[in-house]
Design a protein around this motif. Structure first.
Motif, PDB file in Angstrom:
ATOM      1  N   GLU A 170       0.836  -1.207   0.000  1.00 19.05           N
ATOM      2  CA  GLU A 170       0.000   0.000   0.000  1.00 19.05           C
ATOM      3  C   GLU A 170       0.866   1.251   0.000  1.00 19.05           C
ATOM      4  N   ARG A 171       2.038   1.173   0.638  1.00 18.43           N
ATOM      5  CA  ARG A 171       2.958   2.313   0.634  1.00 18.43           C
ATOM      6  C   ARG A 171       3.609   2.489  -0.732  1.00 18.43           C
ATOM      7  N   ASP A 172       3.897   1.381  -1.410  1.00 16.87           N
ATOM      8  CA  ASP A 172       4.522   1.428  -2.737  1.00 16.87           C
ATOM      9  C   ASP A 172       3.407   1.465  -3.779  1.00 16.87           C
ATOM     10  N   THR A 173       3.050   2.648  -4.224  1.00 13.98           N
ATOM     11  CA  THR A 173       1.915   2.788  -5.136  1.00 13.98           C
ATOM     12  C   THR A 173       2.289   2.550  -6.593  1.00 13.98           C
TER      13      THR A 173
END
Length: 141
Positions: free
Chosen positions: A113-116
């Motif tokens: 989720e942090r790495d979009t």
């Protein structure tokens, strides 16, 4: 059909990952031409039947997490990308694979989720505005 038992991904890294198939899996595309612009097959399908006439066949490959999950070269480093071929049941590298051969955990989902920019298999994510529906001949222009 027998259900697979639930598996904790951290417990299964004690053993090396199993090779799911003996060698690379390729499809038979030798009997038809391929359009170089779209990458689609042109002409008759192998076996003489059209795409509409062919009946769907179940896949011969399947991932069984209880037996296939294990330690790989990717699990020893800081990589958090999962093997797409493992998910399809077609990874022939086994423990030599540079990607993860286990089920994603809640921590993996939080990291993704942090790495979009990419998904859990390392594929690029496209923004919703770039869903290839605004090309030539589109009504959404």
């Amino acid at each position: 059909m027998e259900e697979q038992p639930a598996l904790d991904p951290k417990q299964s890294l004690d053993k090396p990952a199993r090779k799911q198939v003996p060698g690379p899996v390729t499809s038979d595309k030798s009997s038809s031409e391929v359009n170089i612009w779209s990458g689609r097959r042109v002409g008759a399908w192998p076996g003489g039947a059209s795409k509409a006439e062919k009946q769907r066949q179940p896949s011969a490959y399947r991932c069984h997490p209880a037996t296939d999950t294990g330690r790989t070269r990717g699990s020893e480093g800081q990589i958090n990308t999962f093997c797409l071929f493992f998910a399809k049941g077609m990874c022939y590298l086994g423990s030599a694979c540079t990607f993860l051969h286990r089920l994603p955990t809640a921590a993996d989902n939080a990291a993704m989720e942090r790495d979009t920019g990419r998904d859990i298999f390392g594929r690029d994510k496209l923004p919703d505005s770039m869903d290839n529906r605004k090309g030539a001949g589109s009504y959404e222009r």
